[in-house]
Design a protein around this motif. Structure first.
Motif, PDB file in Angstrom:
ATOM      1  N   THR A  74      40.760  33.894  35.216  1.00  0.00           N
ATOM      2  CA  THR A  74      39.760  33.956  36.287  1.00  0.00           C
ATOM      3  C   THR A  74      38.728  32.827  36.192  1.00  0.00           C
ATOM      4  O   THR A  74      37.808  32.763  36.994  1.00  0.00           O
ATOM      5  CB  THR A  74      38.998  35.300  36.241  1.00  0.00           C
ATOM      6  N   PRO A 121      41.309  37.511  31.077  1.00  0.00           N
ATOM      7  CA  PRO A 121      40.006  36.923  31.446  1.00  0.00           C
ATOM      8  C   PRO A 121      40.047  35.409  31.658  1.00  0.00           C
ATOM      9  O   PRO A 121      39.348  34.894  32.523  1.00  0.00           O
ATOM     10  CB  PRO A 121      39.115  37.278  30.250  1.00  0.00           C
ATOM     11  N   GLU A 151      24.913  29.770  35.480  1.00  0.00           N
ATOM     12  CA  GLU A 151      25.450  31.090  35.113  1.00  0.00           C
ATOM     13  C   GLU A 151      26.298  31.036  33.855  1.00  0.00           C
ATOM     14  O   GLU A 151      27.238  30.254  33.754  1.00  0.00           O
ATOM     15  CB  GLU A 151      26.315  31.644  36.252  1.00  0.00           C
ATOM     16  N   TYR A 190      31.044  38.283  26.987  1.00  0.00           N
ATOM     17  CA  TYR A 190      31.882  39.461  27.168  1.00  0.00           C
ATOM     18  C   TYR A 190      32.430  39.931  25.830  1.00  0.00           C
ATOM     19  O   TYR A 190      32.729  39.106  24.968  1.00  0.00           O
ATOM     20  CB  TYR A 190      33.009  39.062  28.124  1.00  0.00           C
ATOM     21  N   GLU A 220      38.092  40.996  20.772  1.00  0.00           N
ATOM     22  CA  GLU A 220      38.034  39.869  21.705  1.00  0.00           C
ATOM     23  C   GLU A 220      36.660  39.713  22.341  1.00  0.00           C
ATOM     24  O   GLU A 220      36.123  40.650  22.910  1.00  0.00           O
ATOM     25  CB  GLU A 220      39.062  40.077  22.826  1.00  0.00           C
ATOM     26  N   THR A 221      36.129  38.507  22.259  1.00  0.00           N
ATOM     27  CA  THR A 221      34.881  38.199  22.944  1.00  0.00           C
ATOM     28  C   THR A 221      35.106  36.932  23.753  1.00  0.00           C
ATOM     29  O   THR A 221      35.950  36.105  23.403  1.00  0.00           O
ATOM     30  CB  THR A 221      33.728  37.946  21.959  1.00  0.00           C
ATOM     31  N   LEU A 222      34.372  36.799  24.838  1.00  0.00           N
ATOM     32  CA  LEU A 222      34.542  35.624  25.685  1.00  0.00           C
ATOM     33  C   LEU A 222      33.187  35.064  26.085  1.00  0.00           C
ATOM     34  O   LEU A 222      32.267  35.819  26.399  1.00  0.00           O
ATOM     35  CB  LEU A 222      35.345  36.000  26.933  1.00  0.00           C
ATOM     36  N   PHE A 223      33.083  33.746  26.049  1.00  0.00           N
ATOM     37  CA  PHE A 223      31.845  33.061  26.400  1.00  0.00           C
ATOM     38  C   PHE A 223      32.163  32.099  27.530  1.00  0.00           C
ATOM     39  O   PHE A 223      33.002  31.226  27.381  1.00  0.00           O
ATOM     40  CB  PHE A 223      31.292  32.336  25.174  1.00  0.00           C
ATOM     41  N   TYR A 224      31.483  32.298  28.644  1.00  0.00           N
ATOM     42  CA  TYR A 224      31.820  31.580  29.861  1.00  0.00           C
ATOM     43  C   TYR A 224      30.608  30.856  30.398  1.00  0.00           C
ATOM     44  O   TYR A 224      29.490  31.357  30.291  1.00  0.00           O
ATOM     45  CB  TYR A 224      32.322  32.626  30.868  1.00  0.00           C
ATOM     46  N   GLY A 225      30.785  29.678  30.966  1.00  0.00           N
ATOM     47  CA  GLY A 225      29.662  28.958  31.556  1.00  0.00           C
ATOM     48  C   GLY A 225      30.086  27.582  32.027  1.00  0.00           C
ATOM     49  O   GLY A 225      31.269  27.224  31.976  1.00  0.00           O
ATOM     50  N   LEU A 269      28.254  33.816  30.914  1.00  0.00           N
ATOM     51  CA  LEU A 269      28.631  35.212  30.732  1.00  0.00           C
ATOM     52  C   LEU A 269      29.137  35.440  29.318  1.00  0.00           C
ATOM     53  O   LEU A 269      29.870  34.607  28.773  1.00  0.00           O
ATOM     54  CB  LEU A 269      29.716  35.589  31.746  1.00  0.00           C
TER      55      LEU A 269
END
Lengths: 427, 427
Positions: free
Chosen positions: A276, A273, B293, B297, A293-298, B295
């Motif tokens: 990307t 992840p 945006e 996950y 596993e956790t993912l925080f995107y921004g 996200l």
């Protein structure tokens, strides 16, 4: 409805965003908190400078005492940046019983514990969600949602400038200097970009993330920090052909009973992840023993995204004022700090070597690898010109100790030059 | 250290996970909350059933009154599932002044408002982080970190079963039935999978996400819900060749002053973050007016990930007990509900049509599209057998109104059959 008056120290991009959001979303904020929030006073360096936000009905002053001595002002947002005089400003505000919201990562990473104590002594809140990963609400999420889990690792892309540069190098085939120049033109990099490109900004953020994840207090000297300035386009391309993207990752990881923390370029498998996450965006991956596993995107930066994190802090402080529960530490997980020893830290590595193209070089190299007990999964040799060749290797797991031995021994060969040694992260 | 006694109602996968995590992470939880948390009593249907977690020193009973009438038990975790008798159980617990933590999305989506009122009247907490997206801490994040922003859209992959099936269809070229069977064998799908594959589970989660994001109270009848049962492998492959992945998405979106909410298969561009979420994982994308945006996950289900969300609720309630601030609503954002009209909801669509392979068919179709004012960006015709052809089209933006007209008019042609009409989400 009761009103809570707010002071701002600084009116740059983030300060302007805070002012704009407080005005635009006043109805929703009142709906949630039961209070009207009004900015009363803003301290700026130059009160005559033209501003692109409306400051009608707000006092603009260059005198901090206009806030310090105003009993009506309960919450103060510090967005001036830098360690001095921000530290003295925040100390004075806390001692004047003002709750403080700040986005100042350098200051929190280096003096957070000291300031938290002053806040506690004054029964004041000191919160700083915006200090890490701009618009991503990662700190409060760790506090609230991983409280009962054991975090094993927190890692991520926490600097937008370097991620923008690396994305351009990979996608457009630009060299580092060219990509940096473009980032500066677009405002993604400062005119002196050292703090970002050398990995220092990312390291400060990892110090704060480590405090929240592991309860430890690292200093910048506890971390190995390698920036992106020496990344060669050739290695970006070679990594790409192996199925990897080079990212500047901050990693803080629990190994046995110690903590390993580092900022360095890493080869990330393209189906991971983190591979990307492009351009100026940030992402933080938290691995919990129970949750996985956790993912925080921004967005990692920018006026409004960062302002949103400041606003979430203001709302949180307002709720605490209403409930009479101020003065509790933002992060109250505390645990003894142990750093791991290099033999415990094990990764596969990508090694890039420039060497004279003469017989016996590859033999030397493989003998060396065997000697230190390392082996590899991929090796590619390409000719560079008549005299020299480039050899790139992806090793199996090696300890930091083995890597250090390898680097030392390669340095003894005049005919082999180690260009890069990056950790490799699979999917 | 003071102890807080906890009751559990239900001891399945999630209940066992909660018990295990409370035991394993007791030191950290005490460190953070200043309280020791002990499970005292567990209500189960069959007290003689063998369990794979230790219940030493815990009372196992089939009588809820053992919890209701025990003044020592302050917090009760409901993980029995279903609407009845869970609703009556939670009502009784709240009226007995117990704080309640639940993972019950069906119940919260359909009776959340009523239960929240009972909780408030009793000065009790009612929290349910685990009800949406298992291990992803999305509800508390919306409450805490988007309080001052205007959320424009919340969308995502909120059902692990359907995402597992769709991932297998795309990656392995399995048909729907084959992928479903495999999911059932691996425990990712129930023996009666209707609730998941028909999109109902996802719809309940979107109702809760809409409450938190927009302050509105939707009912399941306000939403159009299309499941994955009719997705044909051929369309999965065709979408793939166009550069898209088919995902079951829940979408709740602010359009003008109304809310559009739907669960349906969507073609997601492969470079969109949601396209990369595979297997049983979940992801929720929140778009804020200021923050842009973001996200989130993580694992969408599973005993330990879901238990972690339950534990974060328990820790939150414990903090409120310590601070004396219980009885506040988990989500206190309230806003009038308006649903949007179909002409305001505009997307590009993927249309898959089976038709007799005779001259003039394509003309009919293009005339029809022109008549309703729709146009397309891609069209592909393939032969299926001697008599029939398949035509797939990606349209430009069309309103729901236009789509309804198109579907009605195609239904009048005996020689053209609309196999699928899916929204298209770009990057």
């Amino acid at each position: 409805m009761e009103t809570i008056k707010i002071g701002l120290v600084g009116l740059g991009t983030v300060g302007s965003g805070v002012l704009q959001m407080l005005t635009q979303n006043q109805a929703k904020i009142s709906n949630i908190t039961g209070r009207q929030l009004d900015v009363k006073t803003i301290v700026v360096r130059d009160i005559n400078k033209p501003r692109n936000v409306s400051t009608d009905n707000i006092m603009l002053t260059d005198d901090l005492n206009q806030i310090i001595n105003d009993p009506e002002i309960k919450i103060v947002v510090e967005v001036m940046g830098g360690i001095h005089p921000a530290k003295e400003v925040i100390t004075a505000l806390l001692n004047a019983k003002k709750h403080v919201v700040t986005a100042n990562k350098d200051l929190i990473a280096s003096a957070g514990e000291e300031l938290a104590k002053i806040a506690h002594d004054n029964q004041c809140d000191l919160v700083y969600e915006a200090s890490v990963a701009g618009g991503i609400p990662i700190l409060r999420t760790i506090v609230n949602s991983f409280a009962a889990d054991q975090i094993m690792e927190v890692k991520g892309i926490v600097n937008g400038t370097t991620n923008y540069i690396l994305t351009q190098m990979q996608h457009r085939g630009w060299g580092y200097q060219e990509a940096l120049k473009k980032a500066q033109e677009l405002g993604f990099a400062e005119s002196d970009p050292t703090n970002d490109v050398a990995g220092i900004d990312a390291a400060y953020k990892m110090i704060i993330l480590s405090q929240f994840s592991f309860g430890v207090h690292l200093s910048i000297d506890d971390m190995k920090i390698i920036g992106i300035q020496d990344i060669q386009l050739e290695d970006v391309k070679q990594a790409d052909s192996f199925g990897y993207t080079i990212k500047l990752l901050g990693i803080a990881r629990r190994i046995n009973n110690g903590i390993f923390a580092e900022v360095a370029p890493v080869l990330v498998a393209k189906d991971h992840p983190l591979a990307t996450i492009n351009n100026e965006n940030n992402a933080v991956m938290v691995t919990g023993s129970a949750v996985g596993e956790t993912l925080f995107y921004g967005p990692g930066a920018g006026g409004l995204p960062t302002a949103n994190s400041v606003l979430s802090d203001i709302v949180s402080v307002t709720k605490n004022i209403v409930l009479g529960t101020t003065g509790n530490s933002f992060n109250n997980y505390q645990h003894e700090t142990n750093l791991v020893t290099p033999e415990d830290v094990v990764y596969p590595y990508y090694l890039s070597l420039a060497m004279l193209d003469v017989p016996g070089q590859m033999l030397k190299l493989t003998q060396l690898m065997t000697k230190i007990g390392a082996s590899f999964s991929q090796i590619v040799q390409t000719k560079q010109d008549d005299q020299s060749a480039r050899v790139v290797i992806i090793t199996h797991d090696m300890s930091k100790d083995q890597l250090a031995q390898l680097i030392a021994q390669i340095a003894e060969f005049k005919s082999i030059d180690l260009v890069a040694a990056y950790k490799v992260l699979g999917n």
